[in-house]
Write a protein that holds these residues in place. Sequence first.
Motif: not given
Length: 478
Positions: A177-200
Amino acid sequence: MIPTILDGYVRGDREFFRGHAICHDATELEDVDRFIDRIMPFMNLYQDLLDAGVDWLAEAAAACNRRGVSPWVSIRMNDYHGHKNLEGSFFNVPLLKNLEMRLKHSAYSPSMYEPGYRTGLNYEKAEVRDLMMAQIREVVEDYDYEGLELDWWRQPLCCEPNASSETIEMMSDWLREVRALTQRRAQETGRPFPFGLRIPSQLETLKSIGLDVVTLCQEGTIDFVKPSGFWCTSWEMPHDTLRQKLGERVAIYGVMELGANPLPTYAPEIDYTHHIRYFTSNHEMMRANAAGKLVLGADGIEWFNFYCTDSAHIPGLISDYTALSGMGDLDKLRGQPKHYTFSMSGHGLVLPPYEVTPQLPTTLGKWWNRSFRLPMCAEPGDRGLELVIQVVLKVGDPDEILPVAFNGCWPRLEHAATNELLYPCGCLTQLTLAHQGYNFRFPVELVRDGWNEITIENGNEESLTIVCIELAIRPIET
């Protein structure tokens, strides 16, 4: 309404901050008052911005854009800075006051460091997921950011351990669902919106608490990961192995944390001993830590907690921001002086079971030998450099016969005893009185790209403790 850290604060209200004092180990009345004297002026700076109608999250993005920097935002998924007073610390999200919203089984041993540090929000609860999704949605949809990181190192707490397949899939769906949010934002702005995690880096351990990072990366939900240590940087992060597990499409960044390791060091000019080196004051350590990650395939370098060196207010210990330039370029790092060390076990600074398991300290009995692996980058042979290996023992341990070999070369006995660090870290220049260093010199041509091996043998009659091993690439001594 999303709660904020200053909800309910009235300027000058000292009681607002009193409940957080214990989280800074201030329990006596005088210590508590001193803590309030420090924190209230600092938080008033944020209140100034609120009173002036300044949204600092928006200003940060705008400032990046003015300078041609793509602004990304990081959200801590289970911040626990107020864990010593869940009811009274202003740092805590209100939901933490509800016992039913908290984890109950993440502390697996009664003797571990602060078991209460593991009782954060439980993402199996819909209320927790809804709260965090609201924060994520706000920064993605209402601000001008271009990338999103979810920080699962503050804290690595998600669901109850040994999560069921249904729980793991529930969390994966939530992250989709978070990924879907970032993809919609990328479509709105025309810019990539990378999504990732800081993890062990312990991927199976993360899966046990509900985070199936491997599947999320392989299916394309996650664009990048940033494997890291908790408070100390990792010197042995297996970026090569992580690449094999996560696949080629995901970016894997190297993370440089503030602490070198828990080896205490001494500043003679101010008669001060510090339990950890903030290595943003040591160019050589910064270069070495970056090189060890890049040489194993890291796609870039992220700094975490860089500013904390300055906030400690230790005379002579200052972050050097000019050193940030070029840290992600392995070719530029080659041929420059470096100061490698090893990760170490350390009370409160290392957070098992999520860390890369430290190789040090360790004990060698009579005639025992042991090898230690460390990623390093090869160096040009025409720069007048050599490799110096410093073996740090406890004072009083036998040291007469201590053969050391590097990458299979013939073992060397010749060494020089010293209490000087290979390179200073700001004002910190020496080992403490509890430890003694022994320097062994080798040709720099022995260093190879990738994993290198140091072998140490105890040829003495008594056992000894190898506290730490440090390595310098530095000009040849004449």
